[in-house]
Design an enzyme around this catalytic site. Structure first.
Site, PDB file in Angstrom:
ATOM      1  CB  THR A 203     -73.625  10.738 -47.611  1.00 29.37           C
ATOM      2  OG1 THR A 203     -73.650  10.828 -46.206  1.00 29.37           O
ATOM      3  CG2 THR A 203     -73.457   9.305 -48.038  1.00 29.37           C
ATOM      4  N   GLY A 233     -74.987   5.383 -38.910  1.00 27.30           N
ATOM      5  CA  GLY A 233     -76.198   5.715 -39.665  1.00 27.30           C
ATOM      6  C   GLY A 233     -76.573   4.629 -40.664  1.00 27.30           C
ATOM      7  CG  ASP A 234     -78.620   5.964 -44.142  1.00 20.46           C
ATOM      8  OD1 ASP A 234     -77.990   6.846 -43.518  1.00 20.46           O
ATOM      9  OD2 ASP A 234     -78.918   6.083 -45.342  1.00 20.46           O
ATOM     10  N   GLY A 256     -79.920   9.411 -41.279  1.00 23.05           N
ATOM     11  CA  GLY A 256     -79.808   7.960 -41.242  1.00 23.05           C
ATOM     12  C   GLY A 256     -80.796   7.233 -40.357  1.00 23.05           C
TER      13      GLY A 256
HETATM   14  N1  ASP Z   1     -76.933   9.127 -44.176  1.00 19.00           N
HETATM   15  C1  ASP Z   1     -75.788   9.632 -43.475  1.00 19.00           C
HETATM   16  C2  ASP Z   1     -75.891   9.234 -42.036  1.00 19.00           C
HETATM   17  O1  ASP Z   1     -76.964   9.292 -41.462  1.00 19.00           O
HETATM   18  C3  ASP Z   1     -75.651  11.103 -43.555  1.00 19.00           C
HETATM   19  C4  ASP Z   1     -75.810  11.682 -44.935  1.00 19.00           C
HETATM   20  O2  ASP Z   1     -76.289  11.033 -45.840  1.00 19.00           O
HETATM   21  O3  ASP Z   1     -75.420  12.830 -45.132  1.00 19.00           O
HETATM   22  O4  ASP Z   1     -74.887   8.917 -41.447  1.00 19.00           O
END
Ligand code: ASP
Length: 337
Positions: A203, A233-234, A256
């Site tokens: 990300t 996700g988050d 996430g």
């Molecule tokens: N946080 C992101 C998710 O869970 C993934 C990531 O940060 O690589 O969708």
């Protein structure tokens, strides 16, 4: 005689007021970015790949910092930095996003501005070249904070965004990653433990403080490889993946499901505010203690109202870097670097 005294007094007063204007204290400003956390080990990285990541981070930092230097807003700075990373196949955001179980790309993004605590987020879009720009449009041109899937894309169309063909997001590397994950079973392990962990992350995020003292934070992602059932996700969740108030801004990357339950970015800023402690200490408590106890992998970057930079991650590495008006700048990848 009388007139020249008057002129002298007036000249002195003018000089004094000009002097005090010139002495207006210069506020510090700066920008910090990340390009994902995971099992990033130097031994698995070629010098060329490492160089490519550092150069792209430098380019993103340069673009965001140029906005701040000219007196532009932190919101414009984080968008400028993120668009560069979204357009690069190196990161799991925009071009370079990971594939879902069904072999498509579903992108999430969010953005928040301390000036008025406004926020915008989009989730599960498949035709938006730069999801961060659409998240910002939700913030500025709608009554809502979060929009998802077809609805978010209909809003994008109304706002004059060009929708791109899903082919735009295809990269061989991410496709091969999905194929490996799909074939992976405990009996027939196609992936090493490191690969299994790495296939999840990448990300991008940015946090900036501008010359007016306003903080903006933003995050953009393709989510996690092999995600199913419209999983979100988050990253597009305000308070989990992204948060900014007048004391603190944070963007997260990691698993996430844990970041949502730990309300990671809000918790860090709440610690800064209520415990009156530094942003680094606050982030370490959440990332190294709270998340580790829960079993969550990942990291965060951020800064406070004094342009103090924070980075914390509980994985082997996190692509990140910063540039501030105090003369600090760096790009980092590995733990202990
Ligand atoms: N946080 C992101 C998710 O869970 C993934 C990531 O940060 O690589 O969708």
């Amino acid at each position: 005689m009388k007139t020249s005294l008057k002129t002298l007094v007036l000249t002195l007063l003018l000089a004094l007021s000009l002097g005090s204007m010139a002495q207006k204290p210069e506020r510090p400003y700066g920008l910090v970015i990340h390009g994902g956390a995971g099992t990033i080990l130097k031994k698995n990285m070629t010098p060329e790949t490492e160089k490519a990541y550092r150069e792209k981070m430098d380019e993103a930092l340069g673009a965001g910092y140029a906005v701040l230097e000219k007196g532009g807003s932190s919101i414009e700075a984080v968008k400028a930095a993120i668009v560069i990373m979204e357009d690069s196949p190196l990161f799991n955001a925009g071009k370079g996003a990971v594939f879902t179980h069904e072999g498509v790309n579903e992108l999430d993004a969010s953005i928040m501005y301390s000036k008025d605590l406004s926020a915008g987020a989009i989730a599960g879009v498949s035709h938006i070249k730069n999801p961060i720009l659409l998240a910002d449009k939700v913030r500025t041109d709608s009554k809502h904070v979060m929009m998802a899937r077809e609805g978010a894309e209909a809003f994008a169309k109304e706002q004059g965004f060009e929708l791109v063909d899903t082919q735009y997001f295809f990269t061989q590397r991410r496709w091969d990653q999905l194929q490996k994950v799909l074939k992976h079973t405990p009996e027939k392990p196609e992936l090493s433990e490191d690969e299994a962990k790495n296939s999840k992350f990448g990300t991008v995020g940015a946090v900036a403080l501008d010359q007016d003292g306003n903080i903006a934070a933003a995050t953009s992602t393709g989510g996690m490889t092999n995600k199913r059932y419209g999983r979100i996700g988050d990253s597009p969740v305000i308070g989990a993946g992204t948060y900014a108030d007048k004391n603190c801004g944070v963007s997260a990357t990691g698993h996430g499901e844990y970041f949502i339950r730990a309300a990671v970015t809000y918790d860090i800023c709440a610690r800064v505010k209520y415990k009156a402690q530094g942003i680094q200490e606050s982030a370490d408590q959440v990332i190294q203690d709270k998340l580790v106890e829960m079993g969550g992998d990942g990291g965060v970057i951020g800064l406070d109202a004094g342009a103090n930079i924070m980075a914390s991650f509980n994985t082997e590495g996190m692509y990140h870097g910063w540039k501030t008006s105090n003369g600090q700048s760096a790009t980092k990848i590995y733990k202990g670097e």
